[in-house]
Design an enzyme around this catalytic site. Structure first.
Site, mmCIF file in Angstrom:
data_model
loop_
_atom_site.group_PDB
_atom_site.id
_atom_site.type_symbol
_atom_site.label_atom_id
_atom_site.label_comp_id
_atom_site.label_asym_id
_atom_site.label_seq_id
_atom_site.Cartn_x
_atom_site.Cartn_y
_atom_site.Cartn_z
ATOM 1 N N TYR A 1 0.890 -1.206 -0.133
ATOM 2 C CA TYR A 1 0.149 0.111 0.033
ATOM 3 C C TYR A 1 0.777 1.243 0.043
ATOM 4 O O TYR A 1 0.545 2.244 0.425
ATOM 5 C CB TYR A 1 -0.799 -0.061 1.376
ATOM 6 C CG TYR A 1 -2.078 -0.817 0.926
ATOM 7 C CD1 TYR A 1 -2.231 -2.162 0.097
ATOM 8 C CD2 TYR A 1 -3.108 -1.187 2.149
ATOM 9 C CE1 TYR A 1 -3.284 -2.747 -0.152
ATOM 10 C CE2 TYR A 1 -3.958 -2.068 2.022
ATOM 11 C CZ TYR A 1 -4.224 -2.898 1.238
ATOM 12 O OH TYR A 1 -5.044 -3.787 0.950
ATOM 13 N N LYS B 1 5.409 -13.942 4.451
ATOM 14 C CA LYS B 1 5.495 -15.040 3.533
ATOM 15 C C LYS B 1 6.847 -14.746 3.221
ATOM 16 O O LYS B 1 7.425 -14.584 1.837
ATOM 17 C CB LYS B 1 4.472 -14.459 2.296
ATOM 18 C CG LYS B 1 4.364 -15.552 1.033
ATOM 19 C CD LYS B 1 3.283 -16.751 1.714
ATOM 20 C CE LYS B 1 3.514 -17.697 0.398
ATOM 21 N NZ LYS B 1 2.979 -19.114 0.642
ATOM 22 N N ASP C 1 -0.315 -17.604 4.506
ATOM 23 C CA ASP C 1 -1.567 -18.717 3.723
ATOM 24 C C ASP C 1 -1.777 -19.624 4.698
ATOM 25 O O ASP C 1 -3.021 -20.024 4.913
ATOM 26 C CB ASP C 1 -0.864 -19.311 2.377
ATOM 27 C CG ASP C 1 0.488 -19.712 2.378
ATOM 28 O OD1 ASP C 1 1.106 -19.447 3.358
ATOM 29 O OD2 ASP C 1 0.874 -20.265 1.377
ATOM 30 N N ASP D 1 -5.121 -6.473 6.123
ATOM 31 C CA ASP D 1 -6.314 -6.114 5.740
ATOM 32 C C ASP D 1 -7.237 -7.321 5.349
ATOM 33 O O ASP D 1 -8.132 -7.459 5.834
ATOM 34 C CB ASP D 1 -6.093 -5.272 4.249
ATOM 35 C CG ASP D 1 -7.203 -4.399 3.848
ATOM 36 O OD1 ASP D 1 -8.291 -4.643 4.424
ATOM 37 O OD2 ASP D 1 -7.201 -3.774 2.967
ATOM 38 N N ASP E 1 -10.592 -9.234 7.577
ATOM 39 C CA ASP E 1 -11.684 -9.479 6.911
ATOM 40 C C ASP E 1 -12.147 -10.810 6.967
ATOM 41 O O ASP E 1 -13.142 -11.328 7.223
ATOM 42 C CB ASP E 1 -11.711 -8.938 5.675
ATOM 43 C CG ASP E 1 -12.211 -7.455 5.359
ATOM 44 O OD1 ASP E 1 -11.824 -6.624 6.367
ATOM 45 O OD2 ASP E 1 -12.635 -7.126 4.492
HETATM 46 MG MG MG Z 1 -10.530 -3.936 4.527
#
Ligand code: MG
Ligand code: NAI
Length: 325
Positions: free
Chosen positions: A119, A166, A198, A222, A226
């Site tokens: 990001y 990772k 993962d 992020d 979720d």
């Molecule tokens: Mg989000």
């Protein structure tokens, strides 16, 4: 003392849940709100999704409460996080008694790196066929997050932290991130477990009790938070805090929910729990605890909004929370 809190409702259900959190805050502390615009609607009017005035308010207030922005989310939330110099995004994902959850035993906190990773904003279109993204990872940002994580677990009854990464593939960037977290944890005498992100996704679904506090890079935090929202009953329940050295910005994890916006049925819990995190940040520990308990009570006994199988409105749920306060 009157607290001054900046509120930025934004778009969609942001404009429905922020006023509810304001009502709750007014019930428990002496507060004055400074309202500011951001998002799709203000962009349509002025051409700018995040007016300078809003940025400046967030950059100078002790605490800001933000709802959600629509299409312009990235143009709003990334600069707002920067305005508070936020190096960590705290995202608790907890299942509540009485709420139909896939994994009712879930009680996790994600500490997400909040300034870099994928990001970082460095994307380029090099040709009609090729686009690239530069992933930025610094030792300093990784250490700052890890130091916060060590303090955070010190205040809580948990065994240590899990670092999700990772580094087997992204050896340089995630390797740097992982090494920094492991080193800082060792310096602070905090136990640290490593897990490939993962594998974490699978393991947390099968048995979330294996984890407590998870430290992760920006995108992973992020996505995985979720995913955890799915384990506890949905996005209507997840609050978050973007913490910087001098100030912080609080927001529900969810977006503008265009599918239900304007109907008055959004679950206000995520935003009210974000307000509870804000209270704790400002030192109102008892008030924060009271709000948490009131939300938990209403989630358990109802009334509930449609996302949790009920038929109550946003306002009815908030009224019930305020009654308990
Ligand atoms: Mg989000
Ligand atoms: P979303 O979080 O808005 O909605 C996903 C699903 O969860 C929808 O079915 C929605 O109805 C449900 N949901 C979310 N919050 C809820 C609540 N409080 N009560 C009941 N149900 C709730 O994510 P989506 O649909 O991917 O994105 C919609 C818009 O929001 C997009 O324009 C996106 O850019 C923006 N967005 C903004 C964010 C922010 O401002 N921080 C974060 C995520 C998305």
């Amino acid at each position: 003392m009157t607290e001054e809190i900046v509120v930025i409702p934004g778009d969609g259900i942001g404009t429905e849940v922020i006023p509810e959190a304001q009502r709750v805050l007014e019930t428990v502390i002496d507060v004055e709100f400074v309202e500011a615009d951001a998002g799709d609607a203000v962009k349509e009017q002025t051409g700018e999704a995040l007016p300078q005035e809003t940025y400046d308010l967030a950059a100078s207030a002790d605490a800001t409460l933000f709802g959600a922005a629509g299409e312009t989310a990235a143009d709003v939330i990334l600069p707002l996080r920067e305005a508070v110099d936020s190096f960590v995004n705290i995202r608790p994902a907890k299942a509540y008694p009485g709420v139909d959850a896939l994994r009712p035993e879930t009680d996790l906190v994600f500490l997400r790196e909040n300034t870099e990773g994928v990001y970082s904003g460095h994307e380029d279109r090099l040709s009609d066929d090729l686009s690239t993204l530069t992933r930025v990872v610094t030792t300093s940002a990784s250490e700052r997050l890890a130091e916060f994580a060590c303090e955070y677990v010190g205040d809580r009854d948990v065994n240590g932290v899990t670092v999700a990464h990772k580094a087997n593939v992204m050896r340089e960037t995630d390797g740097r991130f992982r090494d920094a977290v492991v080193a800082v944890a060792a310096d602070n005498g905090v136990e640290v477990d490593e897990v490939l992100m993962d594998a974490f996704a699978t393991r947390v679904c099968l048995d979330p009790t294996q984890f407590d506090v998870i430290v992760c890079p920006n995108l992973a935090g992020d996505v995985l938070s979720d995913l955890a929202a799915g384990l506890v009953g949905g996005l209507g329940l997840l609050p978050s805090a973007n913490v910087g050295p001098d100030r912080a910005l609080f927001e529900p994890v969810h977006g503008t929910a265009p599918d239900i916006a304007g109907q008055g049925v959004a679950n206000p819990a995520a935003t009210i729990l974000s307000a509870a995190m804000l209270l704790e940040y400002l030192g109102y520990d008892a008030e924060s605890k009271a709000v948490h308990e009131a939300v938990e009570g209403v989630l358990s006994d109802g009334p509930r909004t449609a996302d949790l199988g009920g038929d109550a409105s946003t306002t009815e749920v908030t009224d019930a929370i305020i009654d308990r306060l």
